[in-house]
Every structure is written in structure tokens, then in C-alpha cells.
Design an enzyme around this catalytic site. Structure first.
Site, short mmCIF file in Angstrom:
data_model
loop_
_atom_site.label_atom_id
_atom_site.label_comp_id
_atom_site.label_asym_id
_atom_site.label_seq_id
_atom_site.Cartn_x
_atom_site.Cartn_y
_atom_site.Cartn_z
CG ASP A 382 -2.34 0.41 0.89
OD1 ASP A 382 -2.66 0.47 -0.30
OD2 ASP A 382 -3.11 0.69 1.82
CG ASP A 435 -7.94 -0.25 2.22
OD1 ASP A 435 -6.79 -0.73 2.19
OD2 ASP A 435 -8.29 0.74 1.54
#
Length: 535
Positions: A382, A435
Site C-alpha cells: 500500500d 482495506d
């Protein structure tokens, strides 16, 4: 119907996607030019409604400069002002126009932004609109060599397409006016609260479903062992055919596969490619919705869920599944066809939540070791594709993909989103499936362990894992607001909270070794009776 193959195929696309929370229109960063008196304004988005003969015909969005006077924040306080084209168009020398307070339109290039603004002010302009030479916004700053900057008119940049539209309006009409104002965004929008509740609630539901299935399978296994039946030795554990455990190797390969998938999205981003993703998402969403509805309705329609009929290519399918499937397919198709309407986000969120819950029921983390490797890889993945990728690609790859640049769409469908309700600039608050799914795998593992080890809520790991996830996501939105709305990698904040809490509690309670290797408490074999202690 066995939904595992289709959902695992969807997982290959959906699990790997973790979009930056709150990604929206991003303007270039200002990392070099220092702030100084006269050149220390905050960058703000500016609304530029355009009027012809007193009627609004268009509204454009620009960005205010570091220099110049600040704009009004309310539309009622902003004056409607006539606009004019600069002569010369670049406004790098004295203007030939005879201005009496007009807002002047100039084009970027040939000289600095402050030179243009000074020339416009000297000619009597009340404001300057600088048209960019690209279809994006650019933050206008002062030159490093400039010392004294005293510009008394507002300066706003518009993207190239907005400049062309504005120029066309002026060519066809003689009385064209504009307003320049910059509405303030609320510190916290209600959409972020609902999105937080949506993400936390999704993990909560999927964790309980996963733990309930694991407990039912364990009870059934114990029954078989008590009977001492040899049949158990030749059959799989109940429910195992519908569960896929992530291995250490697949957790490590996550970074490679996810990165390749993201680069493919970045390079192939176009309208046709988005259409392919929409079809894949609709298939996965319909499968997920069907699985959730069948599991929910089977409590009331037990007979229909346990009676089966043979279907070509699909095998034995329950009557309840046959009844529910058409509705799920129609729902997904209707969403795909009407996904551009204002309320289509509702259908997208329903399909997305159903898919996430089903994926977290099917895909499992077997122990804390695999969970740690998976989340650690996701953490660096990420960060790299949101921040570090700018060094190689000159833009944030993940943010570009999240926005759906060059696709003609508002972004890819693999995310949950809610429209910002009280934001004058509109837009959506978003969170990528990754997420939720990636930390959700660890949270679901914690509840399965708690139930199998018969821990209470406070003495277990699930409550603290859920609190850690909620806090991590909350910090993500705080960081998003502090960073002036720029997209933030949610896993940057969520992973340390969830994984750190789990590891710390396991170490403190002396259960880290069992969590790390076995992933479930040791259970005595029901058919083995303890030997009596000799007298």
C-alpha cells in the site's frame, strides 16, 4: 450451488485491491517553492460559475494560487464580474486591453504565474483565470528567486478543457460573467461516519459467520471421533470443501500478484477495460449476494435448503438456491446497466458487502504467522504504490487507478463508496475492498480462535482486534483530513493497529506460540479416555 470457484476467481481481482481512502482530484504537490509574505496562501478549490445574460450556463472548478487575495467562501458574497480574453493571450507583457475591473483569461506558459498576475493587475483586471496546458489542475506558486510579491487580485487556474469551454461561451455571447468563490469543506462529513460503520459492520458480520461455521465443523468432527467410526478417516472434515486456507507462500506472493494486477490496471485503464471489471464485479457480487441470502433464508426455509435438484453443468442445487439466484442475477445486471445514475452507489455497496462477507467466510488465515506475513506484505504494498511509485511513474499509481483516469468513469467498481453529504464540492468517500478483506481475515481468525478455546469476550482476542481495526480506520480519516484531502493508504494505519494489538496480547498472555503455529487450541480426543492414576 458451490460458489467457491467463482468467488475465488473474483477474489483474485478483488482481494488484491486496496485503494487509498478518500482519493479524489489531486493537484500537483508544492514541495520546492518556499512560502514567503505575499505568497503563503493555502491551496483551495475554487468554483467558477459562468453566466450568460444573467443565467448560469456552466460551472467550472479551479485551484487558487499561493499568491493574490483570498476569495469569498459564500456564493452570495461573490460578485458577478464580466470576463475578457487577454491580448496577448499569455499575458507576459503589457496588455493592450482597456480593462475596467474585468476578470481576464490568460494561458499558461512563456513566463511565471506572478508576472502574468502583475500584468493583469496593472491593466485594471479584478481577477485572473490562468488556463492550464493540460487537462488537470496545477498548484501555482511563486518563483524561488522572487522576494517581494504584492499581488492584489485573486489568481485561479482552470484545466485545459474548462478553458476551451469558457472561450467557446465567450465567442458565442457578448455578456458573459463569472463568480469566483471557494466554499469551505466540513472538517468531518457524515459520509465518512457511515463508511466507517459499513466497514466495521461488514467485518463483524463476516467474523461471526466464519466462527460459527468453524465451531459447527469442530462439533461435527468431535461427534465422529466419539463414535470411533472409521468412516471419519476416509472423509474430509465437515465444511472443509468450502474453505480455502491461505499458505505462507501465497501470502508472500500477494505482493507480486497484486503489483502486477495494479500495473495492468494502470496501463490498460480505459473505458473498455472498466467494462470488463464491471462484468467481473457483477458476477462476483451476484455470487456473494446469493450465498449470503441462501445462508440467511435457510433458517426459515430449511426444507427448501436441504432438498436438491440436478442442474446441467452445476450438479446438485438446492431449491432455495434456484429461487434466490434469479433475483441476485437481475440485481447485479440492473446495477451494471444503471451504474452511472446518482444512486447506483447503493447497489454497488450491497454487492460489494455481500461479496466481502462471503470471501471472508471462504478464505481463511490458518494461524497468526500467515496473518502476519500477509498483512506485512499488504502494508508495504500500500505504501509503495501510493507514495513511492511517484518516483518511477511521476504520479501515484494507486491514486490514478482509484480515480479511473482515462476511463470515462468515476473509478473502478472494487470499492465501497458513499457520496459526501454536506461537502459543497460533492464527490465520494471511498474505501477499497482490500482495506476490509485483508485485516478482516485476521479479525475473523481471532473470533474463531476465541470460540474454539471458549474464551469470553474480554478475555479473548476478537474484541480487541475489532477495536484496533476501528481505531486504525478512524486514524486513516483523521490523516485524510489533515493531509488536505489527498488519498491515504488505509493499511498504513490499520495494519499496525490490528497486527500490533494481536501480537502484543498473544505475547502477554503466553499464547503467542500456539497462535503463531497451530492457530487453534489443542482439543483432547473424545474417544481417548484418561488412564486412572495408580494408587
Amino acid at each position: 450451488m458451490d460458489s467457491k470457484p467463482a468467488l475465488c476467481a473474483a477474489l483474485l481481482l478483488l482481494l488484491l485491491w486496496a485503494s487509498p481512502a478518500g482519493a479524489g482530484d489531486i493537484v500537483h504537490q508544492d514541495d520546492k517553492a518556499p512560502k514567503r509574505p505575499g505568497c503563503d496562501n493555502k491551496f483551495v478549490l475554487v468554483k467558477v460559475p459562468t453566466y450568460v445574460d444573467g443565467k448560469e450556463v456552466a460551472e467550472f472548478v479551479g485551484v487558487g494560487a499561493r499568491f493574490g487575495v483570498t476569495l469569498e467562501s459564500k456564493e452570495k458574497d461573490a460578485n458577478q464580474t464580466k470576463i475578457a480574453l487577454a491580448d496577448p493571450p499569455d499575458c507576459c507583457s503589457k496588455l493592450k486591453n482597456k480593462l475596467t475591473g474585468e476578470v481576464i483569461i490568460v494561458y499558461r506558459g512563456q513566463c511565471s504565474f506572478t508576472v502574468k498576475a502583475n500584468a493583469a493587475e496593472d491593466a485594471g483586471a479584478s481577477g485572473i483565470l490562468i488556463i492550464n496546458n493540460r487537462t488537470e489542475l496545477f498548484k501555482m506558486v511563486c518563483e524561488e528567486t522572487e522576494t517581494d510579491v504584492t499581488i492584489g487580485i485573486p489568481a485561479v487556474m482552470l484545466p485545459q478543457d474548462a478553458g476551451r469551454s469558457l472561450e467557446d461561451i465567450m465567442k458565442n455571447n457578448s455578456h458573459v460573467k463569472v463568480q469566483l468563490y471557494s466554499p469551505k469543506r466540513p472538517e468531518v462529513d457524515v459520509a465518512e461516519v457511515f463508511l466507517w460503520l459499513m466497514a466495521v459492520g461488514t467485518i463483524l458480520c463476516s467474523s461471526y459467520w466464519s466462527a460459527w461455521s468453524a465451531r459447527e465443523a469442530a462439533i461435527e468432527q468431535d461427534k465422529l471421533l466419539k463414535d470411533g467410526s472409521d468412516e471419519f478417516l476416509s472423509m474430509e472434515a465437515p465444511g472443509s470443501s468450502s474453505v480455502v486456507d491461505i499458505s505462507t507462500t501465497s501470502a508472500i506472493l500477494f505482493v507480486v500478484i497484486a503489483s502486477c494486477f495494479l500495473i495492468m490496471l494502470y496501463k490498460l485503464m480505459s473505458l473498455w477495460f472498466i467494462e470488463v471489471l464491471v462484468v467481473l464485479f457483477a458476477i462476483g457480487g451476484a455470487e456473494g449476494l446469493q450465498t449470503c441470502l441462501v445462508a440467511l433464508l435457510s433458517r426459515w426455509f430449511e426444507h427448501s435448503s436441504e432438498s436438491f435438484v440436478k442442474v446441467p453443468f452445476l450438479g446438485a442445487v438446492s431449491h432455495l438456491t434456484l429461487a434466490v439466484s434469479p433475483f441476485c442475477i437481475v440485481f447485479a445486471v440492473v446495477w451494471a446497466v444503471f451504474r452511472r445514475v446518482s444512486f447506483a452507489w447503493i447497489g454497488q455497496d450491497i454487492l460489494g458487502i455481500a461479496l466481502i462477507i462471503t470471501v471472508l467466510q471462504i478464505i481463511r488465515v490458518p494461524n497468526l504467522k500467515v496473518g502476519t506475513i500477509l498483512l506485512s506484505c499488504a502494508f508495504f504494498y500500500d505504501i509503495f504504490w501510493v507514495f513511492v511509485s511517484k518516483w518511477w511513474f511521476h504520479e501515484s499509481v494507486m491514486i490514478v487507478v482509484a480515480r479511473g483516469d482515462n476511463s470515462g468513469e468515476d473509478g473502478i467498481p472494487m470499492l465501497l463508496k458513499i457520496p459526501r453529504m454536506f461537502d459543497p464540492w460533492g464527490g465520494y468517500s471511498i474505501i477499497g475492498f482490500g482495506d476490509i478483506i485483508l485485516p478482516g481475515l485476521l479479525v475473523a481468525f481471532s473470533l474463531r480462535y476465541d470460540w474454539l478455546s471458549k474464551k469470553n469476550l474480554q478475555g479473548g482476542y476478537f474484541l480487541w482486534a475489532m477495536i484496533a481495526y476501528g481505531l486504525g480506520l478512524l486514524i486513516t480519516y483523521v490523516a485524510l483530513n489533515l493531509m488536505d484531502g489527498h488519498g491515504q493508504p488505509a493499511l498504513l494505519y490499520i495494519v499496525p493497529f490490528t497486527l500490533g494489538t494481536f501480537l502484543t496480547l498473544g505475547k502477554k498472555r503466553g499464547e503467542l506460540k500456539i497462535l503463531w503455529t497451530r492457530g487453534e487450541p489443542e482439543r483432547p480426543c473424545p474417544h481417548v479416555h484418561p488412564q486412572p492414576t495408580p494408587q
